[in-house]
Design a protein around this motif. Structure first.
Motif, PDB file in Angstrom:
ATOM      1  N   MET A  59       0.832  -1.183   0.000  1.00  0.00           N
ATOM      2  CA  MET A  59       0.000   0.000   0.000  1.00  0.00           C
ATOM      3  C   MET A  59       0.877   1.247   0.000  1.00  0.00           C
ATOM      4  SD  MET A  59      -3.414   0.101   2.371  1.00  0.00           S
ATOM      5  CE  MET A  59      -3.167  -1.435   3.201  1.00  0.00           C
ATOM      6  N   ARG A  60       0.339   2.302  -0.527  1.00  0.00           N
ATOM      7  CA  ARG A  60       1.023   3.597  -0.550  1.00  0.00           C
ATOM      8  C   ARG A  60       0.388   4.461   0.531  1.00  0.00           C
ATOM      9  NH1 ARG A  60       4.138   7.045  -3.730  1.00  0.00           N
ATOM     10  NH2 ARG A  60       3.098   8.989  -4.298  1.00  0.00           N
ATOM     11  N   LEU A  61       1.202   4.883   1.508  1.00  0.00           N
ATOM     12  CA  LEU A  61       0.695   5.611   2.663  1.00  0.00           C
ATOM     13  C   LEU A  61       1.327   6.990   2.782  1.00  0.00           C
ATOM     14  CD1 LEU A  61       0.976   2.688   5.226  1.00  0.00           C
ATOM     15  CD2 LEU A  61      -1.035   3.361   3.932  1.00  0.00           C
ATOM     16  N   ALA A  62       0.516   7.977   3.159  1.00  0.00           N
ATOM     17  CA  ALA A  62       0.985   9.330   3.445  1.00  0.00           C
ATOM     18  C   ALA A  62       1.031   9.486   4.957  1.00  0.00           C
ATOM     19  CB  ALA A  62       0.043  10.356   2.834  1.00  0.00           C
ATOM     20  N   ILE A  63       2.050  10.164   5.466  1.00  0.00           N
ATOM     21  CA  ILE A  63       2.157  10.382   6.911  1.00  0.00           C
ATOM     22  C   ILE A  63       2.559  11.825   7.176  1.00  0.00           C
ATOM     23  CG2 ILE A  63       4.571   9.630   7.083  1.00  0.00           C
ATOM     24  CD1 ILE A  63       3.745   8.267   9.799  1.00  0.00           C
ATOM     25  N   GLY A  64       2.050  12.355   8.261  1.00  0.00           N
ATOM     26  CA  GLY A  64       2.399  13.708   8.675  1.00  0.00           C
ATOM     27  C   GLY A  64       2.182  13.855  10.164  1.00  0.00           C
ATOM     28  N   SER A  65       2.714  14.939  10.708  1.00  0.00           N
ATOM     29  CA  SER A  65       2.593  15.176  12.144  1.00  0.00           C
ATOM     30  C   SER A  65       2.731  16.667  12.406  1.00  0.00           C
ATOM     31  CB  SER A  65       3.693  14.413  12.899  1.00  0.00           C
ATOM     32  OG  SER A  65       4.963  14.989  12.654  1.00  0.00           O
ATOM     33  N   ASP A  66       2.729  17.008  13.666  1.00  0.00           N
ATOM     34  CA  ASP A  66       3.186  18.331  14.074  1.00  0.00           C
ATOM     35  C   ASP A  66       4.513  18.109  14.801  1.00  0.00           C
ATOM     36  OD1 ASP A  66       2.501  17.349  16.588  1.00  0.00           O
ATOM     37  OD2 ASP A  66       1.046  18.921  17.027  1.00  0.00           O
ATOM     38  N   HIS A  67       5.029  19.127  15.467  1.00  0.00           N
ATOM     39  CA  HIS A  67       6.317  18.995  16.149  1.00  0.00           C
ATOM     40  C   HIS A  67       6.270  17.988  17.301  1.00  0.00           C
ATOM     41  CE1 HIS A  67       4.033  22.142  18.178  1.00  0.00           C
ATOM     42  NE2 HIS A  67       4.721  21.866  19.277  1.00  0.00           N
ATOM     43  N   VAL A  68       5.109  17.827  17.928  1.00  0.00           N
ATOM     44  CA  VAL A  68       4.982  16.879  19.042  1.00  0.00           C
ATOM     45  C   VAL A  68       5.105  15.437  18.545  1.00  0.00           C
ATOM     46  CG1 VAL A  68       3.516  16.091  20.938  1.00  0.00           C
ATOM     47  CG2 VAL A  68       3.578  18.513  20.354  1.00  0.00           C
ATOM     48  N   GLY A  69       4.608  15.178  17.363  1.00  0.00           N
ATOM     49  CA  GLY A  69       4.657  13.824  16.796  1.00  0.00           C
ATOM     50  C   GLY A  69       5.962  13.487  16.093  1.00  0.00           C
ATOM     51  N   LEU A  70       6.870  14.437  16.066  1.00  0.00           N
ATOM     52  CA  LEU A  70       8.102  14.264  15.303  1.00  0.00           C
ATOM     53  C   LEU A  70       8.964  13.096  15.772  1.00  0.00           C
ATOM     54  CD1 LEU A  70       9.486  15.664  12.912  1.00  0.00           C
ATOM     55  CD2 LEU A  70      10.806  16.971  14.574  1.00  0.00           C
ATOM     56  N   GLU A  71       8.995  12.822  17.049  1.00  0.00           N
ATOM     57  CA  GLU A  71       9.816  11.726  17.572  1.00  0.00           C
ATOM     58  C   GLU A  71       9.212  10.356  17.267  1.00  0.00           C
ATOM     59  OE1 GLU A  71      11.335  10.317  21.931  1.00  0.00           O
ATOM     60  OE2 GLU A  71      11.438  12.469  21.504  1.00  0.00           O
ATOM     61  N   LEU A  72       7.892  10.262  17.328  1.00  0.00           N
ATOM     62  CA  LEU A  72       7.208   8.989  17.071  1.00  0.00           C
ATOM     63  C   LEU A  72       7.110   8.684  15.575  1.00  0.00           C
ATOM     64  CD1 LEU A  72       5.650   6.527  18.119  1.00  0.00           C
ATOM     65  CD2 LEU A  72       3.616   7.996  18.316  1.00  0.00           C
ATOM     66  N   LYS A  73       7.032   9.707  14.764  1.00  0.00           N
ATOM     67  CA  LYS A  73       6.803   9.510  13.323  1.00  0.00           C
ATOM     68  C   LYS A  73       7.835   8.611  12.637  1.00  0.00           C
ATOM     69  CE  LYS A  73       7.162  13.030  10.648  1.00  0.00           C
ATOM     70  NZ  LYS A  73       7.013  14.224   9.810  1.00  0.00           N
ATOM     71  N   PRO A  74       9.145   8.805  12.831  1.00  0.00           N
ATOM     72  CA  PRO A  74      10.096   7.910  12.149  1.00  0.00           C
ATOM     73  C   PRO A  74       9.995   6.456  12.601  1.00  0.00           C
ATOM     74  CG  PRO A  74      11.258   9.488  13.534  1.00  0.00           C
ATOM     75  CD  PRO A  74       9.816   9.870  13.547  1.00  0.00           C
ATOM     76  N   ILE A  75       9.589   6.247  13.830  1.00  0.00           N
ATOM     77  CA  ILE A  75       9.392   4.879  14.329  1.00  0.00           C
ATOM     78  C   ILE A  75       8.251   4.217  13.560  1.00  0.00           C
ATOM     79  CG2 ILE A  75       8.690   3.512  16.343  1.00  0.00           C
ATOM     80  CD1 ILE A  75      10.103   5.748  18.065  1.00  0.00           C
TER      81      ILE A  75
ATOM     82  N   LEU B 292      -3.985   5.356   1.976  1.00  0.00           N
ATOM     83  CA  LEU B 292      -4.392   5.724   3.336  1.00  0.00           C
ATOM     84  C   LEU B 292      -3.400   6.722   3.900  1.00  0.00           C
ATOM     85  CD1 LEU B 292      -5.099   2.108   4.666  1.00  0.00           C
ATOM     86  CD2 LEU B 292      -6.829   3.801   4.014  1.00  0.00           C
ATOM     87  N   GLY B 293      -3.769   7.309   5.051  1.00  0.00           N
ATOM     88  CA  GLY B 293      -2.876   8.251   5.706  1.00  0.00           C
ATOM     89  C   GLY B 293      -2.781   8.005   7.192  1.00  0.00           C
ATOM     90  N   VAL B 294      -1.674   8.446   7.774  1.00  0.00           N
ATOM     91  CA  VAL B 294      -1.435   8.362   9.212  1.00  0.00           C
ATOM     92  C   VAL B 294      -1.001   9.742   9.694  1.00  0.00           C
ATOM     93  CG1 VAL B 294      -0.048   7.312  11.047  1.00  0.00           C
ATOM     94  CG2 VAL B 294      -0.765   5.933   9.084  1.00  0.00           C
ATOM     95  N   LEU B 295      -1.610  10.204  10.772  1.00  0.00           N
ATOM     96  CA  LEU B 295      -1.306  11.518  11.332  1.00  0.00           C
ATOM     97  C   LEU B 295      -1.004  11.408  12.819  1.00  0.00           C
ATOM     98  CD1 LEU B 295      -4.157  13.525   9.583  1.00  0.00           C
ATOM     99  CD2 LEU B 295      -1.705  13.657   9.066  1.00  0.00           C
ATOM    100  N   ILE B 296      -0.052  12.214  13.276  1.00  0.00           N
ATOM    101  CA  ILE B 296       0.351  12.188  14.679  1.00  0.00           C
ATOM    102  C   ILE B 296       0.483  13.627  15.197  1.00  0.00           C
ATOM    103  CG2 ILE B 296       2.029  11.323  16.346  1.00  0.00           C
ATOM    104  CD1 ILE B 296       3.090   9.482  14.033  1.00  0.00           C
ATOM    105  N   CYS B 297      -0.166  13.907  16.302  1.00  0.00           N
ATOM    106  CA  CYS B 297       0.057  15.165  17.026  1.00  0.00           C
ATOM    107  C   CYS B 297       0.086  14.814  18.508  1.00  0.00           C
ATOM    108  CB  CYS B 297      -0.978  16.231  16.676  1.00  0.00           C
ATOM    109  SG  CYS B 297      -2.668  15.948  17.245  1.00  0.00           S
TER     110      CYS B 297
ATOM    111  N   GLY C  18      -6.611  17.171  17.351  1.00  0.00           N
ATOM    112  CA  GLY C  18      -6.556  18.365  16.508  1.00  0.00           C
ATOM    113  C   GLY C  18      -6.246  18.053  15.057  1.00  0.00           C
ATOM    114  N   ILE C  19      -5.261  17.205  14.841  1.00  0.00           N
ATOM    115  CA  ILE C  19      -4.846  16.888  13.476  1.00  0.00           C
ATOM    116  C   ILE C  19      -5.931  16.097  12.738  1.00  0.00           C
ATOM    117  CG2 ILE C  19      -3.577  14.725  13.895  1.00  0.00           C
ATOM    118  CD1 ILE C  19      -1.264  16.118  12.195  1.00  0.00           C
ATOM    119  N   SER C  20      -6.704  15.288  13.470  1.00  0.00           N
ATOM    120  CA  SER C  20      -7.806  14.546  12.829  1.00  0.00           C
ATOM    121  C   SER C  20      -8.968  15.474  12.501  1.00  0.00           C
ATOM    122  CB  SER C  20      -8.276  13.388  13.704  1.00  0.00           C
ATOM    123  OG  SER C  20      -8.940  13.859  14.852  1.00  0.00           O
TER     124      SER C  20
END
Length: 149
Positions: A1-17, A60-65, A70-72
């Motif tokens: 699957m092709r997935l898009a991911i994004g976050s804010d600064h708070v999610g920055l540490e979890l996002k690469p994991i 699909l997409g994944v978002l982290i804040c 808020g991001i949802s």
């Protein structure tokens, strides 16, 4: 699957994991930012990922804040998006089976990396069941266009 991911600064540490985990599962992942620890406004990243998913450029997409809320909310303002915030795997699974969600959001201040991985896995493995659920998803789609259902 092709997935898009994004976050804010708070999610920055979890996002690469999560990106690494998604790639381990065999998915292609594109990161829409942010890329540094500077303060970042979650609506911008929620909107960008949502627009890419709604346009069909990603499955699909994944978002982290901080909380995922808020991001949802921002993502759900984009027509065609059904973003869900989940802090446990069961709701993630059912959101796909019953609501055909196309974006998963969670909070880096709410859950840790291992729980996030479990949530993502359940969400990705679940499939929309259609049937009685399709009518309800169609009702939500009609609400976006102002049609009465």
């Amino acid at each position: 699957m092709r997935l898009a991911i994004g976050s804010d600064h708070v999610g920055l540490e979890l996002k690469p994991i999560i990106i690494d985990y998604l790639q381990e599962l065999g998915h292609e992942v594109v990161d829409f930012g942010p890329y540094s620890g500077e303060r970042a406004d979650y609506p911008s990243y929620g909107k960008k990922v949502a627009e890419e998913v709604a346009a069909g450029k990603f499955d699909l997409g994944v978002l982290i804040c901080g909380t995922g809320v808020g991001i949802s909310i921002a993502a759900n303002k984009v027509k065609g998006i059904r973003a869900v915030v989940c802090s446990e795997p069961y709701s993630a699974k059912l959101s796909r089976q019953h609501n055909n969600t196309n974006i998963l959001a969670f909070g880096a201040r709410v859950i840790g990396p291992e729980l996030a991985k479990m949530i993502v896995k359940e969400w990705l493995e679940a499939e929309f069941e259609g049937g009685r659920h399709a009518k309800r998803v169609d009702m939500i789609k009609a609400m976006e266009t102002g049609e009465n259902s």
